[in-house]
Design a protein around this motif. Structure first.
Motif, PDB file in Angstrom:
ATOM      1  N   ARG A   8       3.969  16.094  15.920  1.00 52.58           N
ATOM      2  CA  ARG A   8       2.769  15.323  15.623  1.00 52.58           C
ATOM      3  C   ARG A   8       2.979  14.645  14.279  1.00 52.58           C
ATOM      4  N   GLN A   9       2.799  13.343  14.279  1.00 49.16           N
ATOM      5  CA  GLN A   9       2.995  12.543  13.074  1.00 49.16           C
ATOM      6  C   GLN A   9       1.648  12.205  12.449  1.00 49.16           C
ATOM      7  N   ARG A  10       1.469  12.603  11.197  1.00 52.95           N
ATOM      8  CA  ARG A  10       0.257  12.256  10.459  1.00 52.95           C
ATOM      9  C   ARG A  10       0.614  11.203   9.413  1.00 52.95           C
ATOM     10  N   TYR A  11      -0.231  10.221   9.294  1.00 50.75           N
ATOM     11  CA  TYR A  11       0.022   9.159   8.332  1.00 50.75           C
ATOM     12  C   TYR A  11      -1.253   8.858   7.568  1.00 50.75           C
ATOM     13  N   SER A  12      -1.082   8.417   6.330  1.00 50.76           N
ATOM     14  CA  SER A  12      -2.247   8.048   5.531  1.00 50.76           C
ATOM     15  C   SER A  12      -1.853   6.961   4.546  1.00 50.76           C
ATOM     16  N   SER A  13      -2.770   6.043   4.341  1.00 51.24           N
ATOM     17  CA  SER A  13      -2.615   4.958   3.374  1.00 51.24           C
ATOM     18  C   SER A  13      -4.010   4.641   2.854  1.00 51.24           C
ATOM     19  N   PRO A  14      -4.122   3.796   1.837  1.00 55.56           N
ATOM     20  CA  PRO A  14      -5.464   3.461   1.338  1.00 55.56           C
ATOM     21  C   PRO A  14      -6.360   2.826   2.394  1.00 55.56           C
ATOM     22  N   THR A  15      -5.774   2.273   3.461  1.00 54.07           N
ATOM     23  CA  THR A  15      -6.582   1.565   4.461  1.00 54.07           C
ATOM     24  C   THR A  15      -6.673   2.267   5.800  1.00 54.07           C
ATOM     25  N   ALA A  16      -5.857   3.293   6.028  1.00 60.95           N
ATOM     26  CA  ALA A  16      -5.869   3.933   7.352  1.00 60.95           C
ATOM     27  C   ALA A  16      -5.353   5.359   7.273  1.00 60.95           C
ATOM     28  N   LYS A  17      -5.886   6.203   8.166  1.00 62.51           N
ATOM     29  CA  LYS A  17      -5.419   7.578   8.330  1.00 62.51           C
ATOM     30  C   LYS A  17      -5.447   7.911   9.813  1.00 62.51           C
ATOM     31  N   GLY A  18      -4.546   8.765  10.253  1.00 61.24           N
ATOM     32  CA  GLY A  18      -4.567   9.153  11.652  1.00 61.24           C
ATOM     33  C   GLY A  18      -3.375  10.023  12.002  1.00 61.24           C
ATOM     34  N   SER A  19      -3.294  10.412  13.256  1.00 60.59           N
ATOM     35  CA  SER A  19      -2.166  11.204  13.724  1.00 60.59           C
ATOM     36  C   SER A  19      -1.891  10.853  15.181  1.00 60.59           C
ATOM     37  N   VAL A  20      -0.624  10.947  15.560  1.00 63.97           N
ATOM     38  CA  VAL A  20      -0.210  10.673  16.932  1.00 63.97           C
ATOM     39  C   VAL A  20       0.871  11.672  17.325  1.00 63.97           C
ATOM     40  N   GLY A  21       0.977  11.943  18.619  1.00 68.86           N
ATOM     41  CA  GLY A  21       2.086  12.725  19.121  1.00 68.86           C
ATOM     42  C   GLY A  21       3.270  11.808  19.365  1.00 68.86           C
ATOM     43  N   LYS A  22       4.458  12.271  19.023  1.00 67.84           N
ATOM     44  CA  LYS A  22       5.646  11.433  19.192  1.00 67.84           C
ATOM     45  C   LYS A  22       6.791  12.226  19.814  1.00 67.84           C
ATOM     46  N   THR A  23       7.650  11.499  20.512  1.00 69.31           N
ATOM     47  CA  THR A  23       8.906  12.047  21.016  1.00 69.31           C
ATOM     48  C   THR A  23      10.024  11.107  20.599  1.00 69.31           C
ATOM     49  N   ASP A  65       0.821  -1.202   0.000  1.00 67.70           N
ATOM     50  CA  ASP A  65       0.000   0.000   0.000  1.00 67.70           C
ATOM     51  C   ASP A  65       0.858   1.257   0.000  1.00 67.70           C
ATOM     52  N   LYS A  66       0.384   2.306  -0.693  1.00 67.53           N
ATOM     53  CA  LYS A  66       1.059   3.594  -0.683  1.00 67.53           C
ATOM     54  C   LYS A  66       0.954   4.203   0.713  1.00 67.53           C
ATOM     55  N   LEU A  67       2.022   4.857   1.165  1.00 67.60           N
ATOM     56  CA  LEU A  67       2.068   5.416   2.515  1.00 67.60           C
ATOM     57  C   LEU A  67       2.623   6.830   2.467  1.00 67.60           C
ATOM     58  N   LEU A  68       2.056   7.713   3.285  1.00 70.40           N
ATOM     59  CA  LEU A  68       2.560   9.075   3.394  1.00 70.40           C
ATOM     60  C   LEU A  68       2.689   9.429   4.868  1.00 70.40           C
ATOM     61  N   ILE A  69       3.887   9.827   5.272  1.00 71.66           N
ATOM     62  CA  ILE A  69       4.160  10.263   6.647  1.00 71.66           C
ATOM     63  C   ILE A  69       4.453  11.756   6.606  1.00 71.66           C
ATOM     64  N   GLU A  70       3.713  12.542   7.398  1.00 68.22           N
ATOM     65  CA  GLU A  70       3.917  13.986   7.472  1.00 68.22           C
ATOM     66  C   GLU A  70       4.115  14.388   8.924  1.00 68.22           C
ATOM     67  N   LEU A  71       4.943  15.403   9.155  1.00 73.94           N
ATOM     68  CA  LEU A  71       5.280  15.846  10.500  1.00 73.94           C
ATOM     69  C   LEU A  71       4.843  17.288  10.709  1.00 73.94           C
ATOM     70  N   ASP A  72       4.166  17.555  11.819  1.00 71.82           N
ATOM     71  CA  ASP A  72       3.721  18.900  12.168  1.00 71.82           C
ATOM     72  C   ASP A  72       4.222  19.251  13.567  1.00 71.82           C
ATOM     73  N   ASP A  73       4.224  20.561  13.878  1.00 70.67           N
ATOM     74  CA  ASP A  73       4.530  21.066  15.224  1.00 70.67           C
ATOM     75  C   ASP A  73       5.833  20.496  15.759  1.00 70.67           C
ATOM     76  N   VAL A  74       6.863  20.516  14.948  1.00 73.37           N
ATOM     77  CA  VAL A  74       8.148  19.950  15.344  1.00 73.37           C
ATOM     78  C   VAL A  74       8.869  20.891  16.308  1.00 73.37           C
ATOM     79  N   ASN A  75       9.349  20.352  17.425  1.00 72.32           N
ATOM     80  CA  ASN A  75      10.109  21.124  18.399  1.00 72.32           C
ATOM     81  C   ASN A  75      11.373  20.355  18.739  1.00 72.32           C
ATOM     82  N   VAL A  76      12.534  21.008  18.604  1.00 77.97           N
ATOM     83  CA  VAL A  76      13.823  20.357  18.810  1.00 77.97           C
ATOM     84  C   VAL A  76      14.574  21.041  19.943  1.00 77.97           C
ATOM     85  N   ILE A  77      15.060  20.261  20.893  1.00 78.81           N
ATOM     86  CA  ILE A  77      15.904  20.768  21.974  1.00 78.81           C
ATOM     87  C   ILE A  77      17.199  19.970  21.949  1.00 78.81           C
ATOM     88  N   VAL A  78      18.330  20.656  21.695  1.00 81.22           N
ATOM     89  CA  VAL A  78      19.629  20.009  21.630  1.00 81.22           C
ATOM     90  C   VAL A  78      20.403  20.308  22.902  1.00 81.22           C
TER      91      VAL A  78
END
Length: 330
Positions: free
Chosen positions: A297-312, A274-287
């Motif tokens: 926030r990670q957004r993902y979409s494919s022919p069978t699923a779509k959604g978003s999750v917060g990630k660290t 399946d085709k997949l697309l991963i997009e990233l929003d609200d990126v915050n970097v602390i070095v």
């Protein structure tokens, strides 16, 4: 409808947003602009959101007059001119940015979008190839380049049919191209993939730093952001080995899995057709030294699923590379 994605310049301390600026051949343009650290630029953003483009242009012109070497203000001016339909002036702005800041891929990408709007697909192709040469991990440029190749193929098949109307092969291929681009009559243009993150004023990487000089904290942050973008790009393109290479040897696998079992599970999931697309929003970097904490926030979409999750993600610098040591989902 086919679309190309324009992009914003990279940056940081405030939470970032990867905006989508979709450009259609019918001259319909919408954009979302990130919050910049410079005092005057958030006001320009507010005016743009309210549709007060002449006022926004006047304010950004004043900003650029005071800081003519700041690419962020000039880039924003290009976006405003694009929204106003002043494509020739916008192309001049983005073109000059490619001359003054050849290490930035975003001006090449947006220049390509404007060329595509005018059906100058060869020029669009050249600009996108420059963007990719500047930043080989720039997923947006790759997707836009694919759309441009589709347009060029459609033109070639149309020419073949003009010369030989009975050519069933060319007719079938043209039909496929039109189906792919989503417009059976004119094959208009569609938004591509995730745009590159945007935020505070741009930090460029000097030639000396690329040759191995000691990076500054700002340079480290830019490298982390690029690693994050390349990680998401490899995932979207289903390049399993490249994706797994972003994880450090001491990566803390979830649920007590062995590294081998975790890699096998990820390879099986990513390798699905399946085709997949991963997009990233609200990126915050602390070095902090050789450790970087990245929240987004990670957004993902494919022919069978779509959604978003917060990630660290926790990146650690090892032998000059930023690798993922921990990955946590909210």
């Amino acid at each position: 409808m086919t679309k190309y994605t324009t992009s914003m310049l990279p940056s940081s301390p405030k939470p970032l947003k990867a905006p989508l600026l979709a450009l259609f051949l019918g001259l319909l343009l919408s954009c979302a602009v990130s919050v910049f650290a410079a005092d005057d630029l958030p006001e320009v953003q507010r005016l743009m959101k309210q549709g007060q483009l002449p006022q926004a242009l006047e304010k950004v012109d004043a900003y650029v007059a005071g800081k003519p070497k700041d690419p962020q203000g000039r880039f924003l001016k290009g976006l405003i001119l694009t929204e106003m339909g002043r494509s020739a002036e916008a192309m001049a702005v983005f073109g000059k940015l490619t001359e003054d800041f050849p290490e930035l891929p975003e001006p090449y990408n947006n220049l390509a979008v404007l060329h595509a709007q005018q059906k100058q697909y060869e020029k669009a192709r050249t600009a996108l190839e420059m963007a990719i040469r500047t930043h080989p991990g720039y997923a947006t440029a790759y997707e836009n380049l694919g759309d441009v190749y589709a347009k060029l193929a459609g033109q070639a098949y149309e020419k073949a049919l003009q010369l030989e109307a009975s050519n069933k092969g060319a007719r079938s291929k043209l039909s496929m191209i039109r189906e792919l681009t989503g417009n059976p009559a004119s094959a208009a243009i569609k938004p591509g993939g995730a745009s590159r993150p945007a935020g505070e004023p741009v930090k460029t990487v000097t030639a000396e730093a690329r040759k191995g000089g000691a990076p500054s904290p700002a340079g480290d942050e830019a490298e982390v952001r690029r690693a994050l973008e390349d990680w998401a790009g490899a995932w979207s393109r289903k390049e399993v080995k490249a994706y797994l290479d972003f994880y450090a040897p001491d990566f803390q696998t979830p649920d007590g899995l062995s590294r081998q079992a975790w890699e096998a599970d990820r390879a099986q999931r990513i390798g699905k057709p399946d085709k997949l697309l991963i997009e990233l929003d609200d990126v915050n970097v602390i070095v902090e030294g050789d450790r970087a904490t990245v929240r987004f926030r990670q957004r993902y979409s494919s022919p069978t699923a779509k959604g978003s999750v917060g990630k660290t993600l926790i990146f650690m610098k090892s032998r000059g590379k930023w690798l993922i040591q921990q990955e946590n989902t909210a």
